[in-house]
Motif scaffolding. Structure first.
Motif, PDB file in Angstrom:
ATOM      1  N   CYS A 149       0.842  -1.197   0.000  1.00 41.98           N
ATOM      2  CA  CYS A 149       0.000   0.000   0.000  1.00 41.98           C
ATOM      3  C   CYS A 149       0.880   1.251   0.000  1.00 41.98           C
ATOM      4  CB  CYS A 149      -0.907  -0.008   1.222  1.00 41.98           C
ATOM      5  SG  CYS A 149      -1.901   1.470   1.405  1.00 41.98           S
ATOM      6  N   ALA A 179      -6.880   3.285   3.486  1.00 42.24           N
ATOM      7  CA  ALA A 179      -6.752   2.921   2.073  1.00 42.24           C
ATOM      8  C   ALA A 179      -6.758   1.400   1.875  1.00 42.24           C
ATOM      9  CB  ALA A 179      -5.485   3.516   1.486  1.00 42.24           C
ATOM     10  N   CYS A 180      -6.093   0.662   2.755  1.00 41.83           N
ATOM     11  CA  CYS A 180      -6.001  -0.796   2.591  1.00 41.83           C
ATOM     12  C   CYS A 180      -6.792  -1.554   3.653  1.00 41.83           C
ATOM     13  CB  CYS A 180      -4.542  -1.231   2.604  1.00 41.83           C
ATOM     14  SG  CYS A 180      -3.694  -0.922   4.169  1.00 41.83           S
ATOM     15  N   HIS A 188      -1.591  -4.174   2.018  1.00 46.98           N
ATOM     16  CA  HIS A 188      -1.450  -4.442   0.583  1.00 46.98           C
ATOM     17  C   HIS A 188      -2.604  -3.806  -0.166  1.00 46.98           C
ATOM     18  CE1 HIS A 188       1.770  -7.282   1.308  1.00 46.98           C
ATOM     19  NE2 HIS A 188       1.031  -7.818   2.262  1.00 46.98           N
ATOM     20  N   ARG A 189      -2.345  -3.485  -1.413  1.00 42.31           N
ATOM     21  CA  ARG A 189      -3.376  -2.940  -2.284  1.00 42.31           C
ATOM     22  C   ARG A 189      -3.697  -3.968  -3.356  1.00 42.31           C
ATOM     23  NH1 ARG A 189      -4.433   2.662  -3.395  1.00 42.31           N
ATOM     24  NH2 ARG A 189      -4.931   3.544  -1.388  1.00 42.31           N
TER      25      ARG A 189
END
Length: 60
Positions: free
Chosen positions: A11, A42-43, A48-49
């Protein structure tokens, strides 16, 4: 035989450190520092994205 998988991209917002403890500067009655546990939005705390290609797969 083991499967060869690609590592998930890290991420970019949290650089792979999705959960952190932030001190508030105050202490508790027992003398310990008060902390806030914050998770990367965000993640969602995974670090991880998901690759963009996997998210936008549509059409023919």
């Amino acid at each position: 035989m083991p499967q060869h998988t690609r590592p998930m991209p890290i991420c970019p917002d949290c650089d792979g450190f999705p959960t952190v403890a932030i001190t508030t500067g105050q202490t508790t009655a027992g003398g310990q520092r008060q902390t806030l546990t914050v998770t990367c939005r965000a993640c969602q705390g995974t670090g991880h994205r998901t690759p963009a290609a996997a998210l936008a797969r549509s059409g023919k």
